[in-house]
Write an enzyme that holds these catalytic residues in place. Structure first.
Site, PDB file in Angstrom:
ATOM      1  N   GLU A  93     -41.856  36.743   2.249  1.00  0.00           N
ATOM      2  CA  GLU A  93     -42.006  35.312   2.026  1.00  0.00           C
ATOM      3  C   GLU A  93     -42.967  34.700   3.029  1.00  0.00           C
ATOM      4  O   GLU A  93     -43.055  35.128   4.177  1.00  0.00           O
ATOM      5  CB  GLU A  93     -40.641  34.620   2.104  1.00  0.00           C
ATOM      6  CG  GLU A  93     -39.763  34.962   0.916  1.00  0.00           C
ATOM      7  CD  GLU A  93     -38.358  34.397   1.028  1.00  0.00           C
ATOM      8  OE1 GLU A  93     -37.996  33.901   2.113  1.00  0.00           O
ATOM      9  OE2 GLU A  93     -37.628  34.463   0.035  1.00  0.00           O
ATOM     10  N   CYS A 343     -36.114  27.734   8.870  1.00  0.00           N
ATOM     11  CA  CYS A 343     -36.132  28.820   9.851  1.00  0.00           C
ATOM     12  C   CYS A 343     -34.835  29.623   9.785  1.00  0.00           C
ATOM     13  O   CYS A 343     -33.745  29.069   9.789  1.00  0.00           O
ATOM     14  CB  CYS A 343     -36.312  28.241  11.251  1.00  0.00           C
ATOM     15  SG  CYS A 343     -36.489  29.505  12.517  1.00  0.00           S
TER      16      CYS A 343
END
EC number: 2.1.1.192
Length: 370
Positions: A93, A343
């Site tokens: 990703e 994150c």
């Protein structure tokens, strides 16, 4: 027997010049092709109009420019983009985070991760392999092309790179450094060393190598102020402890593009977010004389994790305590959490991107067949 064609996408300028010399061509043609690929986004040799026909034919015989397939590109309501990119049966990703006056691309370096930090969802996938330099730089190539189409202008852009996606970049040093060379080349993306940041969990010997061979900005995933706690949540600390890590950081700050190191600190409720932890963090950085900025990252929960995100009050209290003691401290905004791009969430829609379970079952089947 026909030789495999070389993928020019992942070659930095020196390597592509060496390739052109190896096929009997001049260096300046290498620079032309390099610019076509990265500056103009052209990957068809026949579309490179300033190359002669004979050279184009020779390139088609000996080389190729292969871009990995994009499985999907999701856009968050806050403008964040996330790409799922197929890298030979596995997936990685890449995330783009737009902010006023800048656009930051978070780039992956491995399929999965070897380090298994206890709070990171990516680490729960296990590790498959390192990305090639072509697969690393392809993430920027894809983002630059996609974003230019979305905004109607080629130059909208990625102004900053953070090597903070899936994987530990210093465990893939040989492929990450050439990819960062391309990012910083004026014939390609033209980013300065200050605009390219590599984040490491603490592969200490490679920090010294990075300073010598690249010198990009450095961020360190610290997450704990003591060896005892860091051993639990960042297992590589058992190999390279905090003292060794901060010694390398101090030298990097002296010689690198910034005169400080950014320390990332994921806040987890009642694990490392007490004021006593903040006091220990201050004492640690002061005693080692490491010029530091601190980036606090509120934990992003994912299914099955035992950790919790602290309350806003606890986050604010921790930040204020550090600031009152003279440390420049920021709290990372949670961006793209509606598309699992925040994150620590880069395990995303397809949890087993590394095919860990599939490989295990195949191995088991092979054993049973013996």
């Amino acid at each position: 027997m026909q030789q495999d064609k070389i993928n020019l996408l992942g070659l930095n300028q020196k390597a592509i010049e060496d390739f052109f010399i190896s096929i009997g061509e001049k260096k300046f043609h290498a620079r032309q092709v390099f610019k076509w690929i990265h500056k103009k986004g052209v990957i068809d040799f026949d579309s490179m109009t300033d190359l002669g026909k004979n050279l184009r034919n020779k390139l088609k015989e000996n080389a190729e420019i292969v871009i990995p397939k994009v499985v999907f590109n999701k856009a968050s309501k806050d403008g964040t983009h996330k790409w799922l990119i197929d890298v030979g049966g596995s997936a990685v990703e890449t995330v783009f985070i737009p902010e006023e006056g800048r656009g930051t691309l978070c780039v992956s370096s491995q399929v999965g991760c070897t380090l298994n930090c206890s709070f990171c969802s990516t680490g729960k996938q296990g590790f498959n392999r390192n990305l090639s330099s072509a697969e690393v730089i392809s993430q920027l190539w894809i983002a630059a092309r996609t974003l230019s189409k979305n905004n109607g202008e080629h130059d909208f852009s990625v102004t900053n790179i953070v090597m903070m996606g899936m994987g530990e970049p210093l465990m893939n040093f040989e492929n990450v450094v050439p990819a960062m060379d391309i990012m910083m080349d004026d014939l390609a993306y033209g980013l300065s060393r200050r605009k390219v940041t590599l984040s490491t969990s603490g592969v200490v010997p490679r920090i010294y190598d990075l300073l010598e061979q690249s010198g990009v900005s450095l961020a360190v995933s610290l997450h704990a102020p003591t060896d005892s706690l860091r051993n639990e949540i960042v297992p590589i600390n058992k190999k390279y402890n905090i003292d060794e890590l901060l010694e390398a950081c101090k030298l990097y700050a002296e010689k690198g593009p910034h005169k400080h190191i950014t320390f990332e600190y994921t806040l987890m409720e009642e694990v490392n977010d007490n004021l006593s932890d903040a006091e220990q963090l201050i004492e640690l950085l002061r005693s080692r004389e490491v010029p530091a900025k601190i980036n606090l990252i509120p934990f992003n929960p994912y299914p099955g994790t035992p950790y919790r995100k602290p309350s806003n009050n606890r986050i604010h209290r921790f930040k204020e305590f550090l600031q009152h003691n003279g440390f420049v401290t920021t709290v990372r905004k949670t961006r793209g959490d509606d598309i699992d791009a925040a994150c620590g969430q880069l395990a995303g829609d397809v949890m087993d991107k590394t095919k860990r379970k599939e490989r295990y079952l195949k191995k088991l089947g092979d054993k049973n067949a013996i």
